[in-house]
Design an enzyme around this catalytic site. Structure first.
Site, PDB file in Angstrom:
ATOM      1  N   LYS A 192       0.695  -1.107   0.007  1.00 24.00           N
ATOM      2  CA  LYS A 192      -0.029  -0.174  -0.062  1.00 24.00           C
ATOM      3  C   LYS A 192       1.035   1.243   0.013  1.00 24.00           C
ATOM      4  CE  LYS A 192      -1.778   2.519   3.382  1.00 24.00           C
ATOM      5  NZ  LYS A 192      -1.978   3.912   2.760  1.00 24.00           N
ATOM      6  N   GLY A 244       7.302   4.457   8.091  1.00 21.70           N
ATOM      7  CA  GLY A 244       6.404   5.694   8.503  1.00 21.70           C
ATOM      8  C   GLY A 244       6.469   6.142   9.885  1.00 21.70           C
ATOM      9  N   SER A 245       5.480   6.734  10.264  1.00 23.00           N
ATOM     10  CA  SER A 245       5.867   7.366  11.718  1.00 23.00           C
ATOM     11  C   SER A 245       5.725   6.353  12.948  1.00 23.00           C
ATOM     12  CB  SER A 245       4.626   8.548  11.799  1.00 23.00           C
ATOM     13  OG  SER A 245       3.427   7.430  12.058  1.00 23.00           O
ATOM     14  N   THR A 246       6.514   6.762  13.851  1.00 27.89           N
ATOM     15  CA  THR A 246       6.310   6.087  14.816  1.00 27.89           C
ATOM     16  C   THR A 246       5.130   5.855  15.670  1.00 27.89           C
ATOM     17  OG1 THR A 246       8.818   6.729  15.650  1.00 27.89           O
ATOM     18  CG2 THR A 246       7.461   5.939  17.327  1.00 27.89           C
ATOM     19  N   ALA A 247       4.352   6.564  15.446  1.00 25.45           N
ATOM     20  CA  ALA A 247       3.104   6.384  16.213  1.00 25.45           C
ATOM     21  C   ALA A 247       2.186   5.418  15.556  1.00 25.45           C
ATOM     22  CB  ALA A 247       1.956   7.601  16.060  1.00 25.45           C
ATOM     23  N   GLY A 249       3.624   2.882  13.676  1.00 22.16           N
ATOM     24  CA  GLY A 249       4.323   1.796  13.954  1.00 22.16           C
ATOM     25  C   GLY A 249       4.180   1.200  15.326  1.00 22.16           C
ATOM     26  N   GLU A 266      10.362   0.872  10.183  1.00 21.94           N
ATOM     27  CA  GLU A 266      11.336   1.743   9.973  1.00 21.94           C
ATOM     28  C   GLU A 266      10.506   2.989  10.218  1.00 21.94           C
ATOM     29  OE1 GLU A 266      13.370   4.432   8.707  1.00 21.94           O
ATOM     30  OE2 GLU A 266      13.239   3.832   6.800  1.00 21.94           O
ATOM     31  N   CYS A 300      13.208  10.382   7.133  1.00 23.46           N
ATOM     32  CA  CYS A 300      13.256   9.685   8.373  1.00 23.46           C
ATOM     33  C   CYS A 300      14.616   9.828   8.928  1.00 23.46           C
ATOM     34  CB  CYS A 300      12.743   8.398   8.258  1.00 23.46           C
ATOM     35  SG  CYS A 300      13.687   7.247   7.230  1.00 23.46           S
ATOM     36  N   GLU A 397      10.242  14.551  16.443  1.00 24.62           N
ATOM     37  CA  GLU A 397      10.579  14.838  14.704  1.00 24.62           C
ATOM     38  C   GLU A 397       9.457  15.655  13.775  1.00 24.62           C
ATOM     39  OE1 GLU A 397       9.292  11.231  12.353  1.00 24.62           O
ATOM     40  OE2 GLU A 397      11.288  11.309  11.389  1.00 24.62           O
TER      41      GLU A 397
END
Lengths: 792, 336
Positions: A192, A244-247, A249, A266, A300, A397
């Site tokens: 996606k 993508g974003s840590t949130a 993830g 990542e 990133c 970030e």
């Protein structure tokens, strides 16, 4: 303007890239783009659609289909159908397909570059010179990986169907990072792309047939987060790979917890750039341009946190500002633009919102004077100085062209400031003193370190993060492990060792003199914080003794001790660590008979079996002592003059819920790799049969094990698991305990995104090589890639 | 392309007569600052990376490109440094220096007459060149001080400067003693260049570092600084006789040294890459480098020169292509 006027001004003038072919291709599309399922584009009648826009102009480029649960299901099923056949092909056949994809990307390089710039807003120069060539390179490298798989990765087989979710900042490059290794190793994928930037992925889908990708091996579903969530939740997926974003993830860690799906993440970063006073300051400034004002800072691994030595800080800031004045911000299709458009107005608002907070925190904000286009979504390159470490701008970030700066006095302070972050993706070090740079590099909590450089990437060099920047590596041989598993049948189901119901009469197994079994924390035996014990029985219900009942504070104390010890332990050479492991083995051997008796009593196993477990434990200690000085990294063949070193570094503090069924050998199987490879550990031994572990404390005490490197906390595992897996200072949590604990551990691990390694209610023959293999080595180490370019 | 109509739009922007409104005072030099020299670093890999991306980062197209190429011509030190130079050859070169571009091309581009930055010759040809360029305002530069190796006796080298100045050379291109750099004897280098500068008097001095023989970019950076401290008006990469002559990395290092020196002292020092710059594309790359690292002001002949002999021919062909839309031929442009 006339030539004569230009002669006086010597401005660059416009240098527009021709976008007409790409725009014509988009215009030719009748209706919304379909979904690429089973080798063809499918229109979904009545489906929700959305627009993808050019952030430089706001113009709608195309309409995109939102894939719903039914389409996700169809794509996963198509992948499942195709995967077996794809996995059965020879590596050479897959190599031909990947090679064709690489060539096709090169043949369509201009179209892809323009699409990328139109959809994302990145400068055409970067799309043309960086994104597309690196994407092609990734397919070439992995064509080679496919070709060599049978010979070089014996015993590895594909995972199956991989769900892959990628971000909007490098749409085609991230696609390549995901699809190339997956296909090379014989997996099928459902990918996606981000909803902001689906066009290059759709264009790529159109190339798959020509390259000979069998229908269903690559499926591409467009949509927003709902599509990603449906994909992650689909039971037919064997692995999720996410960038993508840590949130997000963290959410993926939570929703996949306990499902048995493999996961690599990542995520975000706040990567430091450390500039020493002996650096080539002008080159370091240019490194920041390459590191942060690349892709508008929407990277990133952007070097977004400058840490400069105090004595040169003012001069360095002056040089930086002078350089920022020459950055050109504007139409990303112009070949002479350095900074293009921010991907979406929502992202620009987010950047502006964060920067607005700077003044209130004592920061000085300086915007480069570059003229911004009147329309479109742009943000000036920005430098913020004078902020304290506590400012959100120093910690969060930003994902935009905003640099924050701090100063340091000594190398040790530079390391401390650099590591003062929840993230751990990348770092740059600028110094002309090789000894300083190479000393600092491995001390940094960063998966990738660039010495005197920035943002160097190559398919041969592993890339990935530590801490909340995620886990797993992409690129190199290391990246292939994330798309393969051991061949052979699944591990056997665990038959849990259950505590027997205690008989009311004291058995003859109880000790002659009452013994108090305690925890082992920080090199000392420690009474349980809660002041309680629990009974330990033989399988027939006889009471054998009582063990300390650990609680969250005992875990806290143990982790604290482990953290304190870890740096010093890791700093010992492998030979030194091996000596300790041999000494443990020596002392265990001296008490072998007593341990065998204890194991027999705890487990009800035969004397022979118990003796075998002790002998196996001594053998295992020898195995890890052997590995302590042999876990080398690799040198990578990357296209720079210099080296990329893939170092094997300890994970840090490892918490392990040891197997219930092998009270001594299970514990040793966790302790061995952790200690050998430089970690400290907090071990929760078999909850049913902990007394072999508490006996083992005496072995540790006589074996010169530095205080805090091994800590043992006893208690029912179900009680301790959430505290151990949830502790924010534990870097990795292993679980070989009862089935339900795997979900508990994976769920709690989402807190700080610690690495989790769980058994999902399966076991292994602890006496066999399967209990000391590469899995253990990998779980006990992190790959850190250090780029060391050189030039006289 | 239709040159007749392309330039019919009246001028709206005022010409930027930078050289006139912001004249360059000569660099008087300064005391040798050894601490500064020792602290100067140059990271080769990073510098090469910057140079490799520079051409891709900036692009000059269409009319802007024509204008930049015309400017490049005005920056050329048109050079002949051959053992077989004769007065006739030098006079032909000077004629080309006065009229480097065919008049019809200039007219099509809407440009008035232009000339090159200077003519550069050996001492024996100075008088011929001065006479041939009389009244044009084009200075004559003489290579000097035992060019190219610079190993003649010091008294001879000083006398050579004075003789060329007396013969009418307005600019003197001196060569440094490479051994002072290779041995790290910055004081000796400083003293040597200082003495040359004194001998030059009113003539401007270009200090040739012969970077192809200095071994490292760090040496180039440090030698650049010392030459400027000793009073060089220009620093120049090469004699054209070393195995490696002007390269972008060396030029980047020298440009950055000039920037640091300007920031510290307020004095502007010029830069002259020489040797091997032979295509219009090369010229644009160097001009982009100067514009990016030092700014627009360093694209005027008082602060920037190309040492070149065959560059002009390629630029002429590019200009004709710009005007006609067809690729040109060498023989369509009068030789120098």
């Amino acid at each position: 303007m006339t030539v004569a006027e230009e002669f006086d001004r010597l401005d660059y003038g416009p240098a527009p890239e021709d976008a007409s072919a790409a725009l014509a291709m988009l215009a030719a599309q009748q209706g919304p783009f379909g979904l690429f399922i089973g080798g063809r584009f499918r229109q979904v009648t009545g489906a929700e659609t959305f627009a993808t826009e050019n952030p430089a102009t706001g113009a709608v480029l195309a309409r995109i289909t939102q894939a719903g649960p039914a389409e996700v299901d169809a794509a996963v099923k198509a992948a499942r159908r195709a995967q077996k056949g794809w996995a059965a092909t020879r590596g050479h056949d897959r190599a031909r397909v990947l090679y064709a994809l690489a060539r096709l990307i090169q043949k369509h390089a201009r179209m892809l570059a323009v699409l990328e710039t139109l959809d994302n807003g990145k400068p055409i120069r970067e799309a043309r010179d960086i994104d597309i060539p690196l994407a092609a390179r990734h397919f070439y490298f992995h064509a080679g990986a496919a070709q060599l798989m049978e010979a070089e990765l014996p015993g590895r087989v594909p995972l199956g169907v991989c769900g892959q979710i990628i971000p909007w900042n490098f749409p085609l490059l991230m696609l390549a990072w995901k699809i190339a290794p997956a296909l090379a190793m014989g997996n099928a994928v459902v990918l996606k792309p981000a909803e902001f930037t689906p066009l290059s992925a759709l264009c790529f889908a159109g190339l798959c047939g020509q390259a000979g990708v069998p229908p269903g091996v690559v499926n591409i579903l467009t949509g927003d987060g709902r599509t990603g969530a449906a994909l992650a939740a689909h039971p037919g997926i064997d692995k999720i790979a996410f960038t993508g974003s840590t949130a997000v993830g963290r959410q993926l860690r939570e929703v996949t917890a306990g499902t048995g799906k493999a996961l690599t993440l990542e995520l975000g970063g706040k990567s430091p750039v450390i500039v020493f006073e002996d650096a080539d300051l002008d080159s370091a400034v240019e490194g920041i341009v390459d590191g942060l004002w690349f892709n508008q800072g929407e990277v990133c691994c952007a070097g977004s946190r400058l840490i400069v030595q105090e004595g040169v800080a003012e001069r360095f800031h002056d040089k930086l500002k002078a350089r920022m004045e020459t950055l050109r911000v504007g139409d990303p299709l112009d070949k002479a633009i350095d900074v293009g458009a921010i991907v979406d107005p929502s992202q620009r608002e987010r950047i502006a919102g964060l920067v607005a907070g700077a003044a209130g925190e004592g920061g000085t904000v300086w915007h480069a004077p570059a003229a911004l286009p009147e329309q479109g979504c742009y943000y000036s390159p920005t430098l913020i100085t004078g902020l304290g470490q506590s400012s959100p701008l120093m910690q969060e970030e930003i994902f935009g062209p905003v640099l924050v700066s701090a100063t340091f006095r000594t190398p040790a302070e530079a390391v401390a400031l650099a590591n003062d972050s929840r993230y751990g993706l990348a770092a740059s070090i600028w110094s002309e003193t090789i000894g300083v740079a190479l000393d600092v590099a491995p001390q940094l909590a960063a998966g990738v370190v660039w010495i005197n450089g920035a943002n160097m990437f190559d398919a041969a060099a592993p890339f990935g993060g530590l801490r909340e920047s995620g886990f797993g590596r992409e690129g190199g041989w290391e990246g292939l492990w994330a798309y393969t598993k051991h061949a052979g049948p699944p591990l056997p189901k665990l038959r849990p060792l259950k505590a027997a119901v205690a008989r009311s009469d004291p058995g003859d197994g109880i000790e002659a003199i009452d013994r108090t079994h305690k925890h082992f924390i920080g090199g000392r035996q420690a009474r349980p914080d809660g002041g309680t014990v629990y009974p330990i029985t033989a399988p027939d219900g006889r009471l054998i003794g009582e063990a300390a009942r650990g609680n969250r504070k005992d875990i806290r104390n143990a982790v604290e001790a482990a953290r304190k010890a870890q740096g010093g332990w890791a700093a010992r050479p492998g030979h030194g660590r091996a000596q300790i492991l041999y000494y443990i083995a020596e002392n265990l051997s001296a008490r072998a008979a007593a341990f065998a008796d204890r194991i027999a009593a705890l487990t009800g196993n035969t004397a022979d079996a118990a003796q075998a477990e002790v002998a196996g434990s001594i053998d295992r200690l020898f195995t890890w002592a052997a590995w302590a000085d042999k876990c080398d990294g690799r040198v990578k063949d990357v296209p720079i003059r210099g080296l990329a070193l893939a170092l094997r570094r300890p994970v840090g503090v490892i918490g392990a819920l040891c197997p219930e069924e092998a009270p001594l050998l299970g514990l040793i199987s966790c302790l061995g790799p952790a200690l050998a490879l430089g970690n400290s550990c907090v071990l929760v031994p078999s909850g049913v049969a902990p007394l072999a572990a508490t006996d083992f404390i005496q072995v540790l005490e006589t074996s010169d094990v530095p205080a805090g490197t091994v800590n043992i906390v006893t208690g029912p595992q179900a009680e301790l698991a959430p505290h151990l897996a949830g502790h924010m200072d534990v870097d990795a949590c292993w679980c070989f305990g009862a089935a339900p604990l795997s979900a508990v551990v994976e769920h709690a691990a989402a807190g700080n995104l610690k690495r989790s390694w769980v058994s999902h209610g399966r076991t292994r023959d602890w006496l066999s090589p399967a209990a000391e293999g590469a899995d253990f080595r990998d779980a006990a180490t992190e790959v850190q890639t250090v780029w060391v370019p050189w030039g006289a | 392309m239709k040159p007749a109509t392309r330039h019919s739009v009246p001028a709206t922007a005022a010409p930027v007569a930078l050289a006139l409104c912001d004249p360059v005072a000569r660099n008087p030099g300064m005391a040798l600052d050894l601490r500064w020299v020792a602290a100067t670093q140059a990271n080769t890999n990073a510098i090469e990376r910057r140079c490799a991306s520079l051409a891709g980062r900036r692009s000059v197209k269409k009319d802007a490109q024509a204008a930049w190429l015309l400017k490049a011509i005005a920056l050329i030190d048109l050079t002949t440094l051959s053992g077989d130079d004769t007065p006739g050859r030098v006079r032909r070169l000077c004629a080309k220096a006065r009229a480097p571009v065919r008049a019809d091309l200039l007219a099509a581009l809407g440009m008035g007459p232009i000339h090159v930055g200077a003519v550069c010759v050996y001492h024996e040809m100075v008088a011929t060149a001065v006479a041939a360029l009389a009244g044009t305002g084009i200075p004559v530069a003489a290579v000097s001080t035992g060019f190219p190796a610079g190993l003649s006796p010091m008294a001879t080298r000083l006398a050579e400067i004075e003789t060329s100045v007396a013969a009418g050379a307005a600019e003197i291109d001196i060569v440094i003693s490479r051994r002072h750099v290779l041995l790290g004897d910055w004081q000796a280098l400083y003293d040597e260049v200082r003495a040359f500068r004194a001998a030059c008097g009113a003539a401007h001095m270009k200090a040739i570092l012969a970077t192809g023989e200095l071994g490292t970019l760090r040496n180039v950076a440090r030698a650049s600084l010392v030459a400027m401290m000793a009073g060089a008006d220009f620093i120049k990469t090469s004699t054209g006789k070393e195995p490696v002559n002007a390269t972008l990395p060396v030029s980047l290092v020298m440009a950055r040294a000039i920037r640091d020196y300007h920031a510290a002292t307020g004095h502007r020092v010029g830069f002259k890459p020489a040797g091997g710059i032979s295509t219009a594309k090369d010229a644009l790359n160097w001009m982009v480098l100067m514009r990016e690292e030092l700014g627009r002001r360093w694209l005027e002949p008082d602060l920037f020169r190309f040492g070149a002999s065959s560059l002009l021919g390629d630029i002429e062909r590019q200009l004709e292509h710009h005007v006609t839309g067809h690729y040109s031929a060498k023989y369509r442009h009068p030789m120098g």
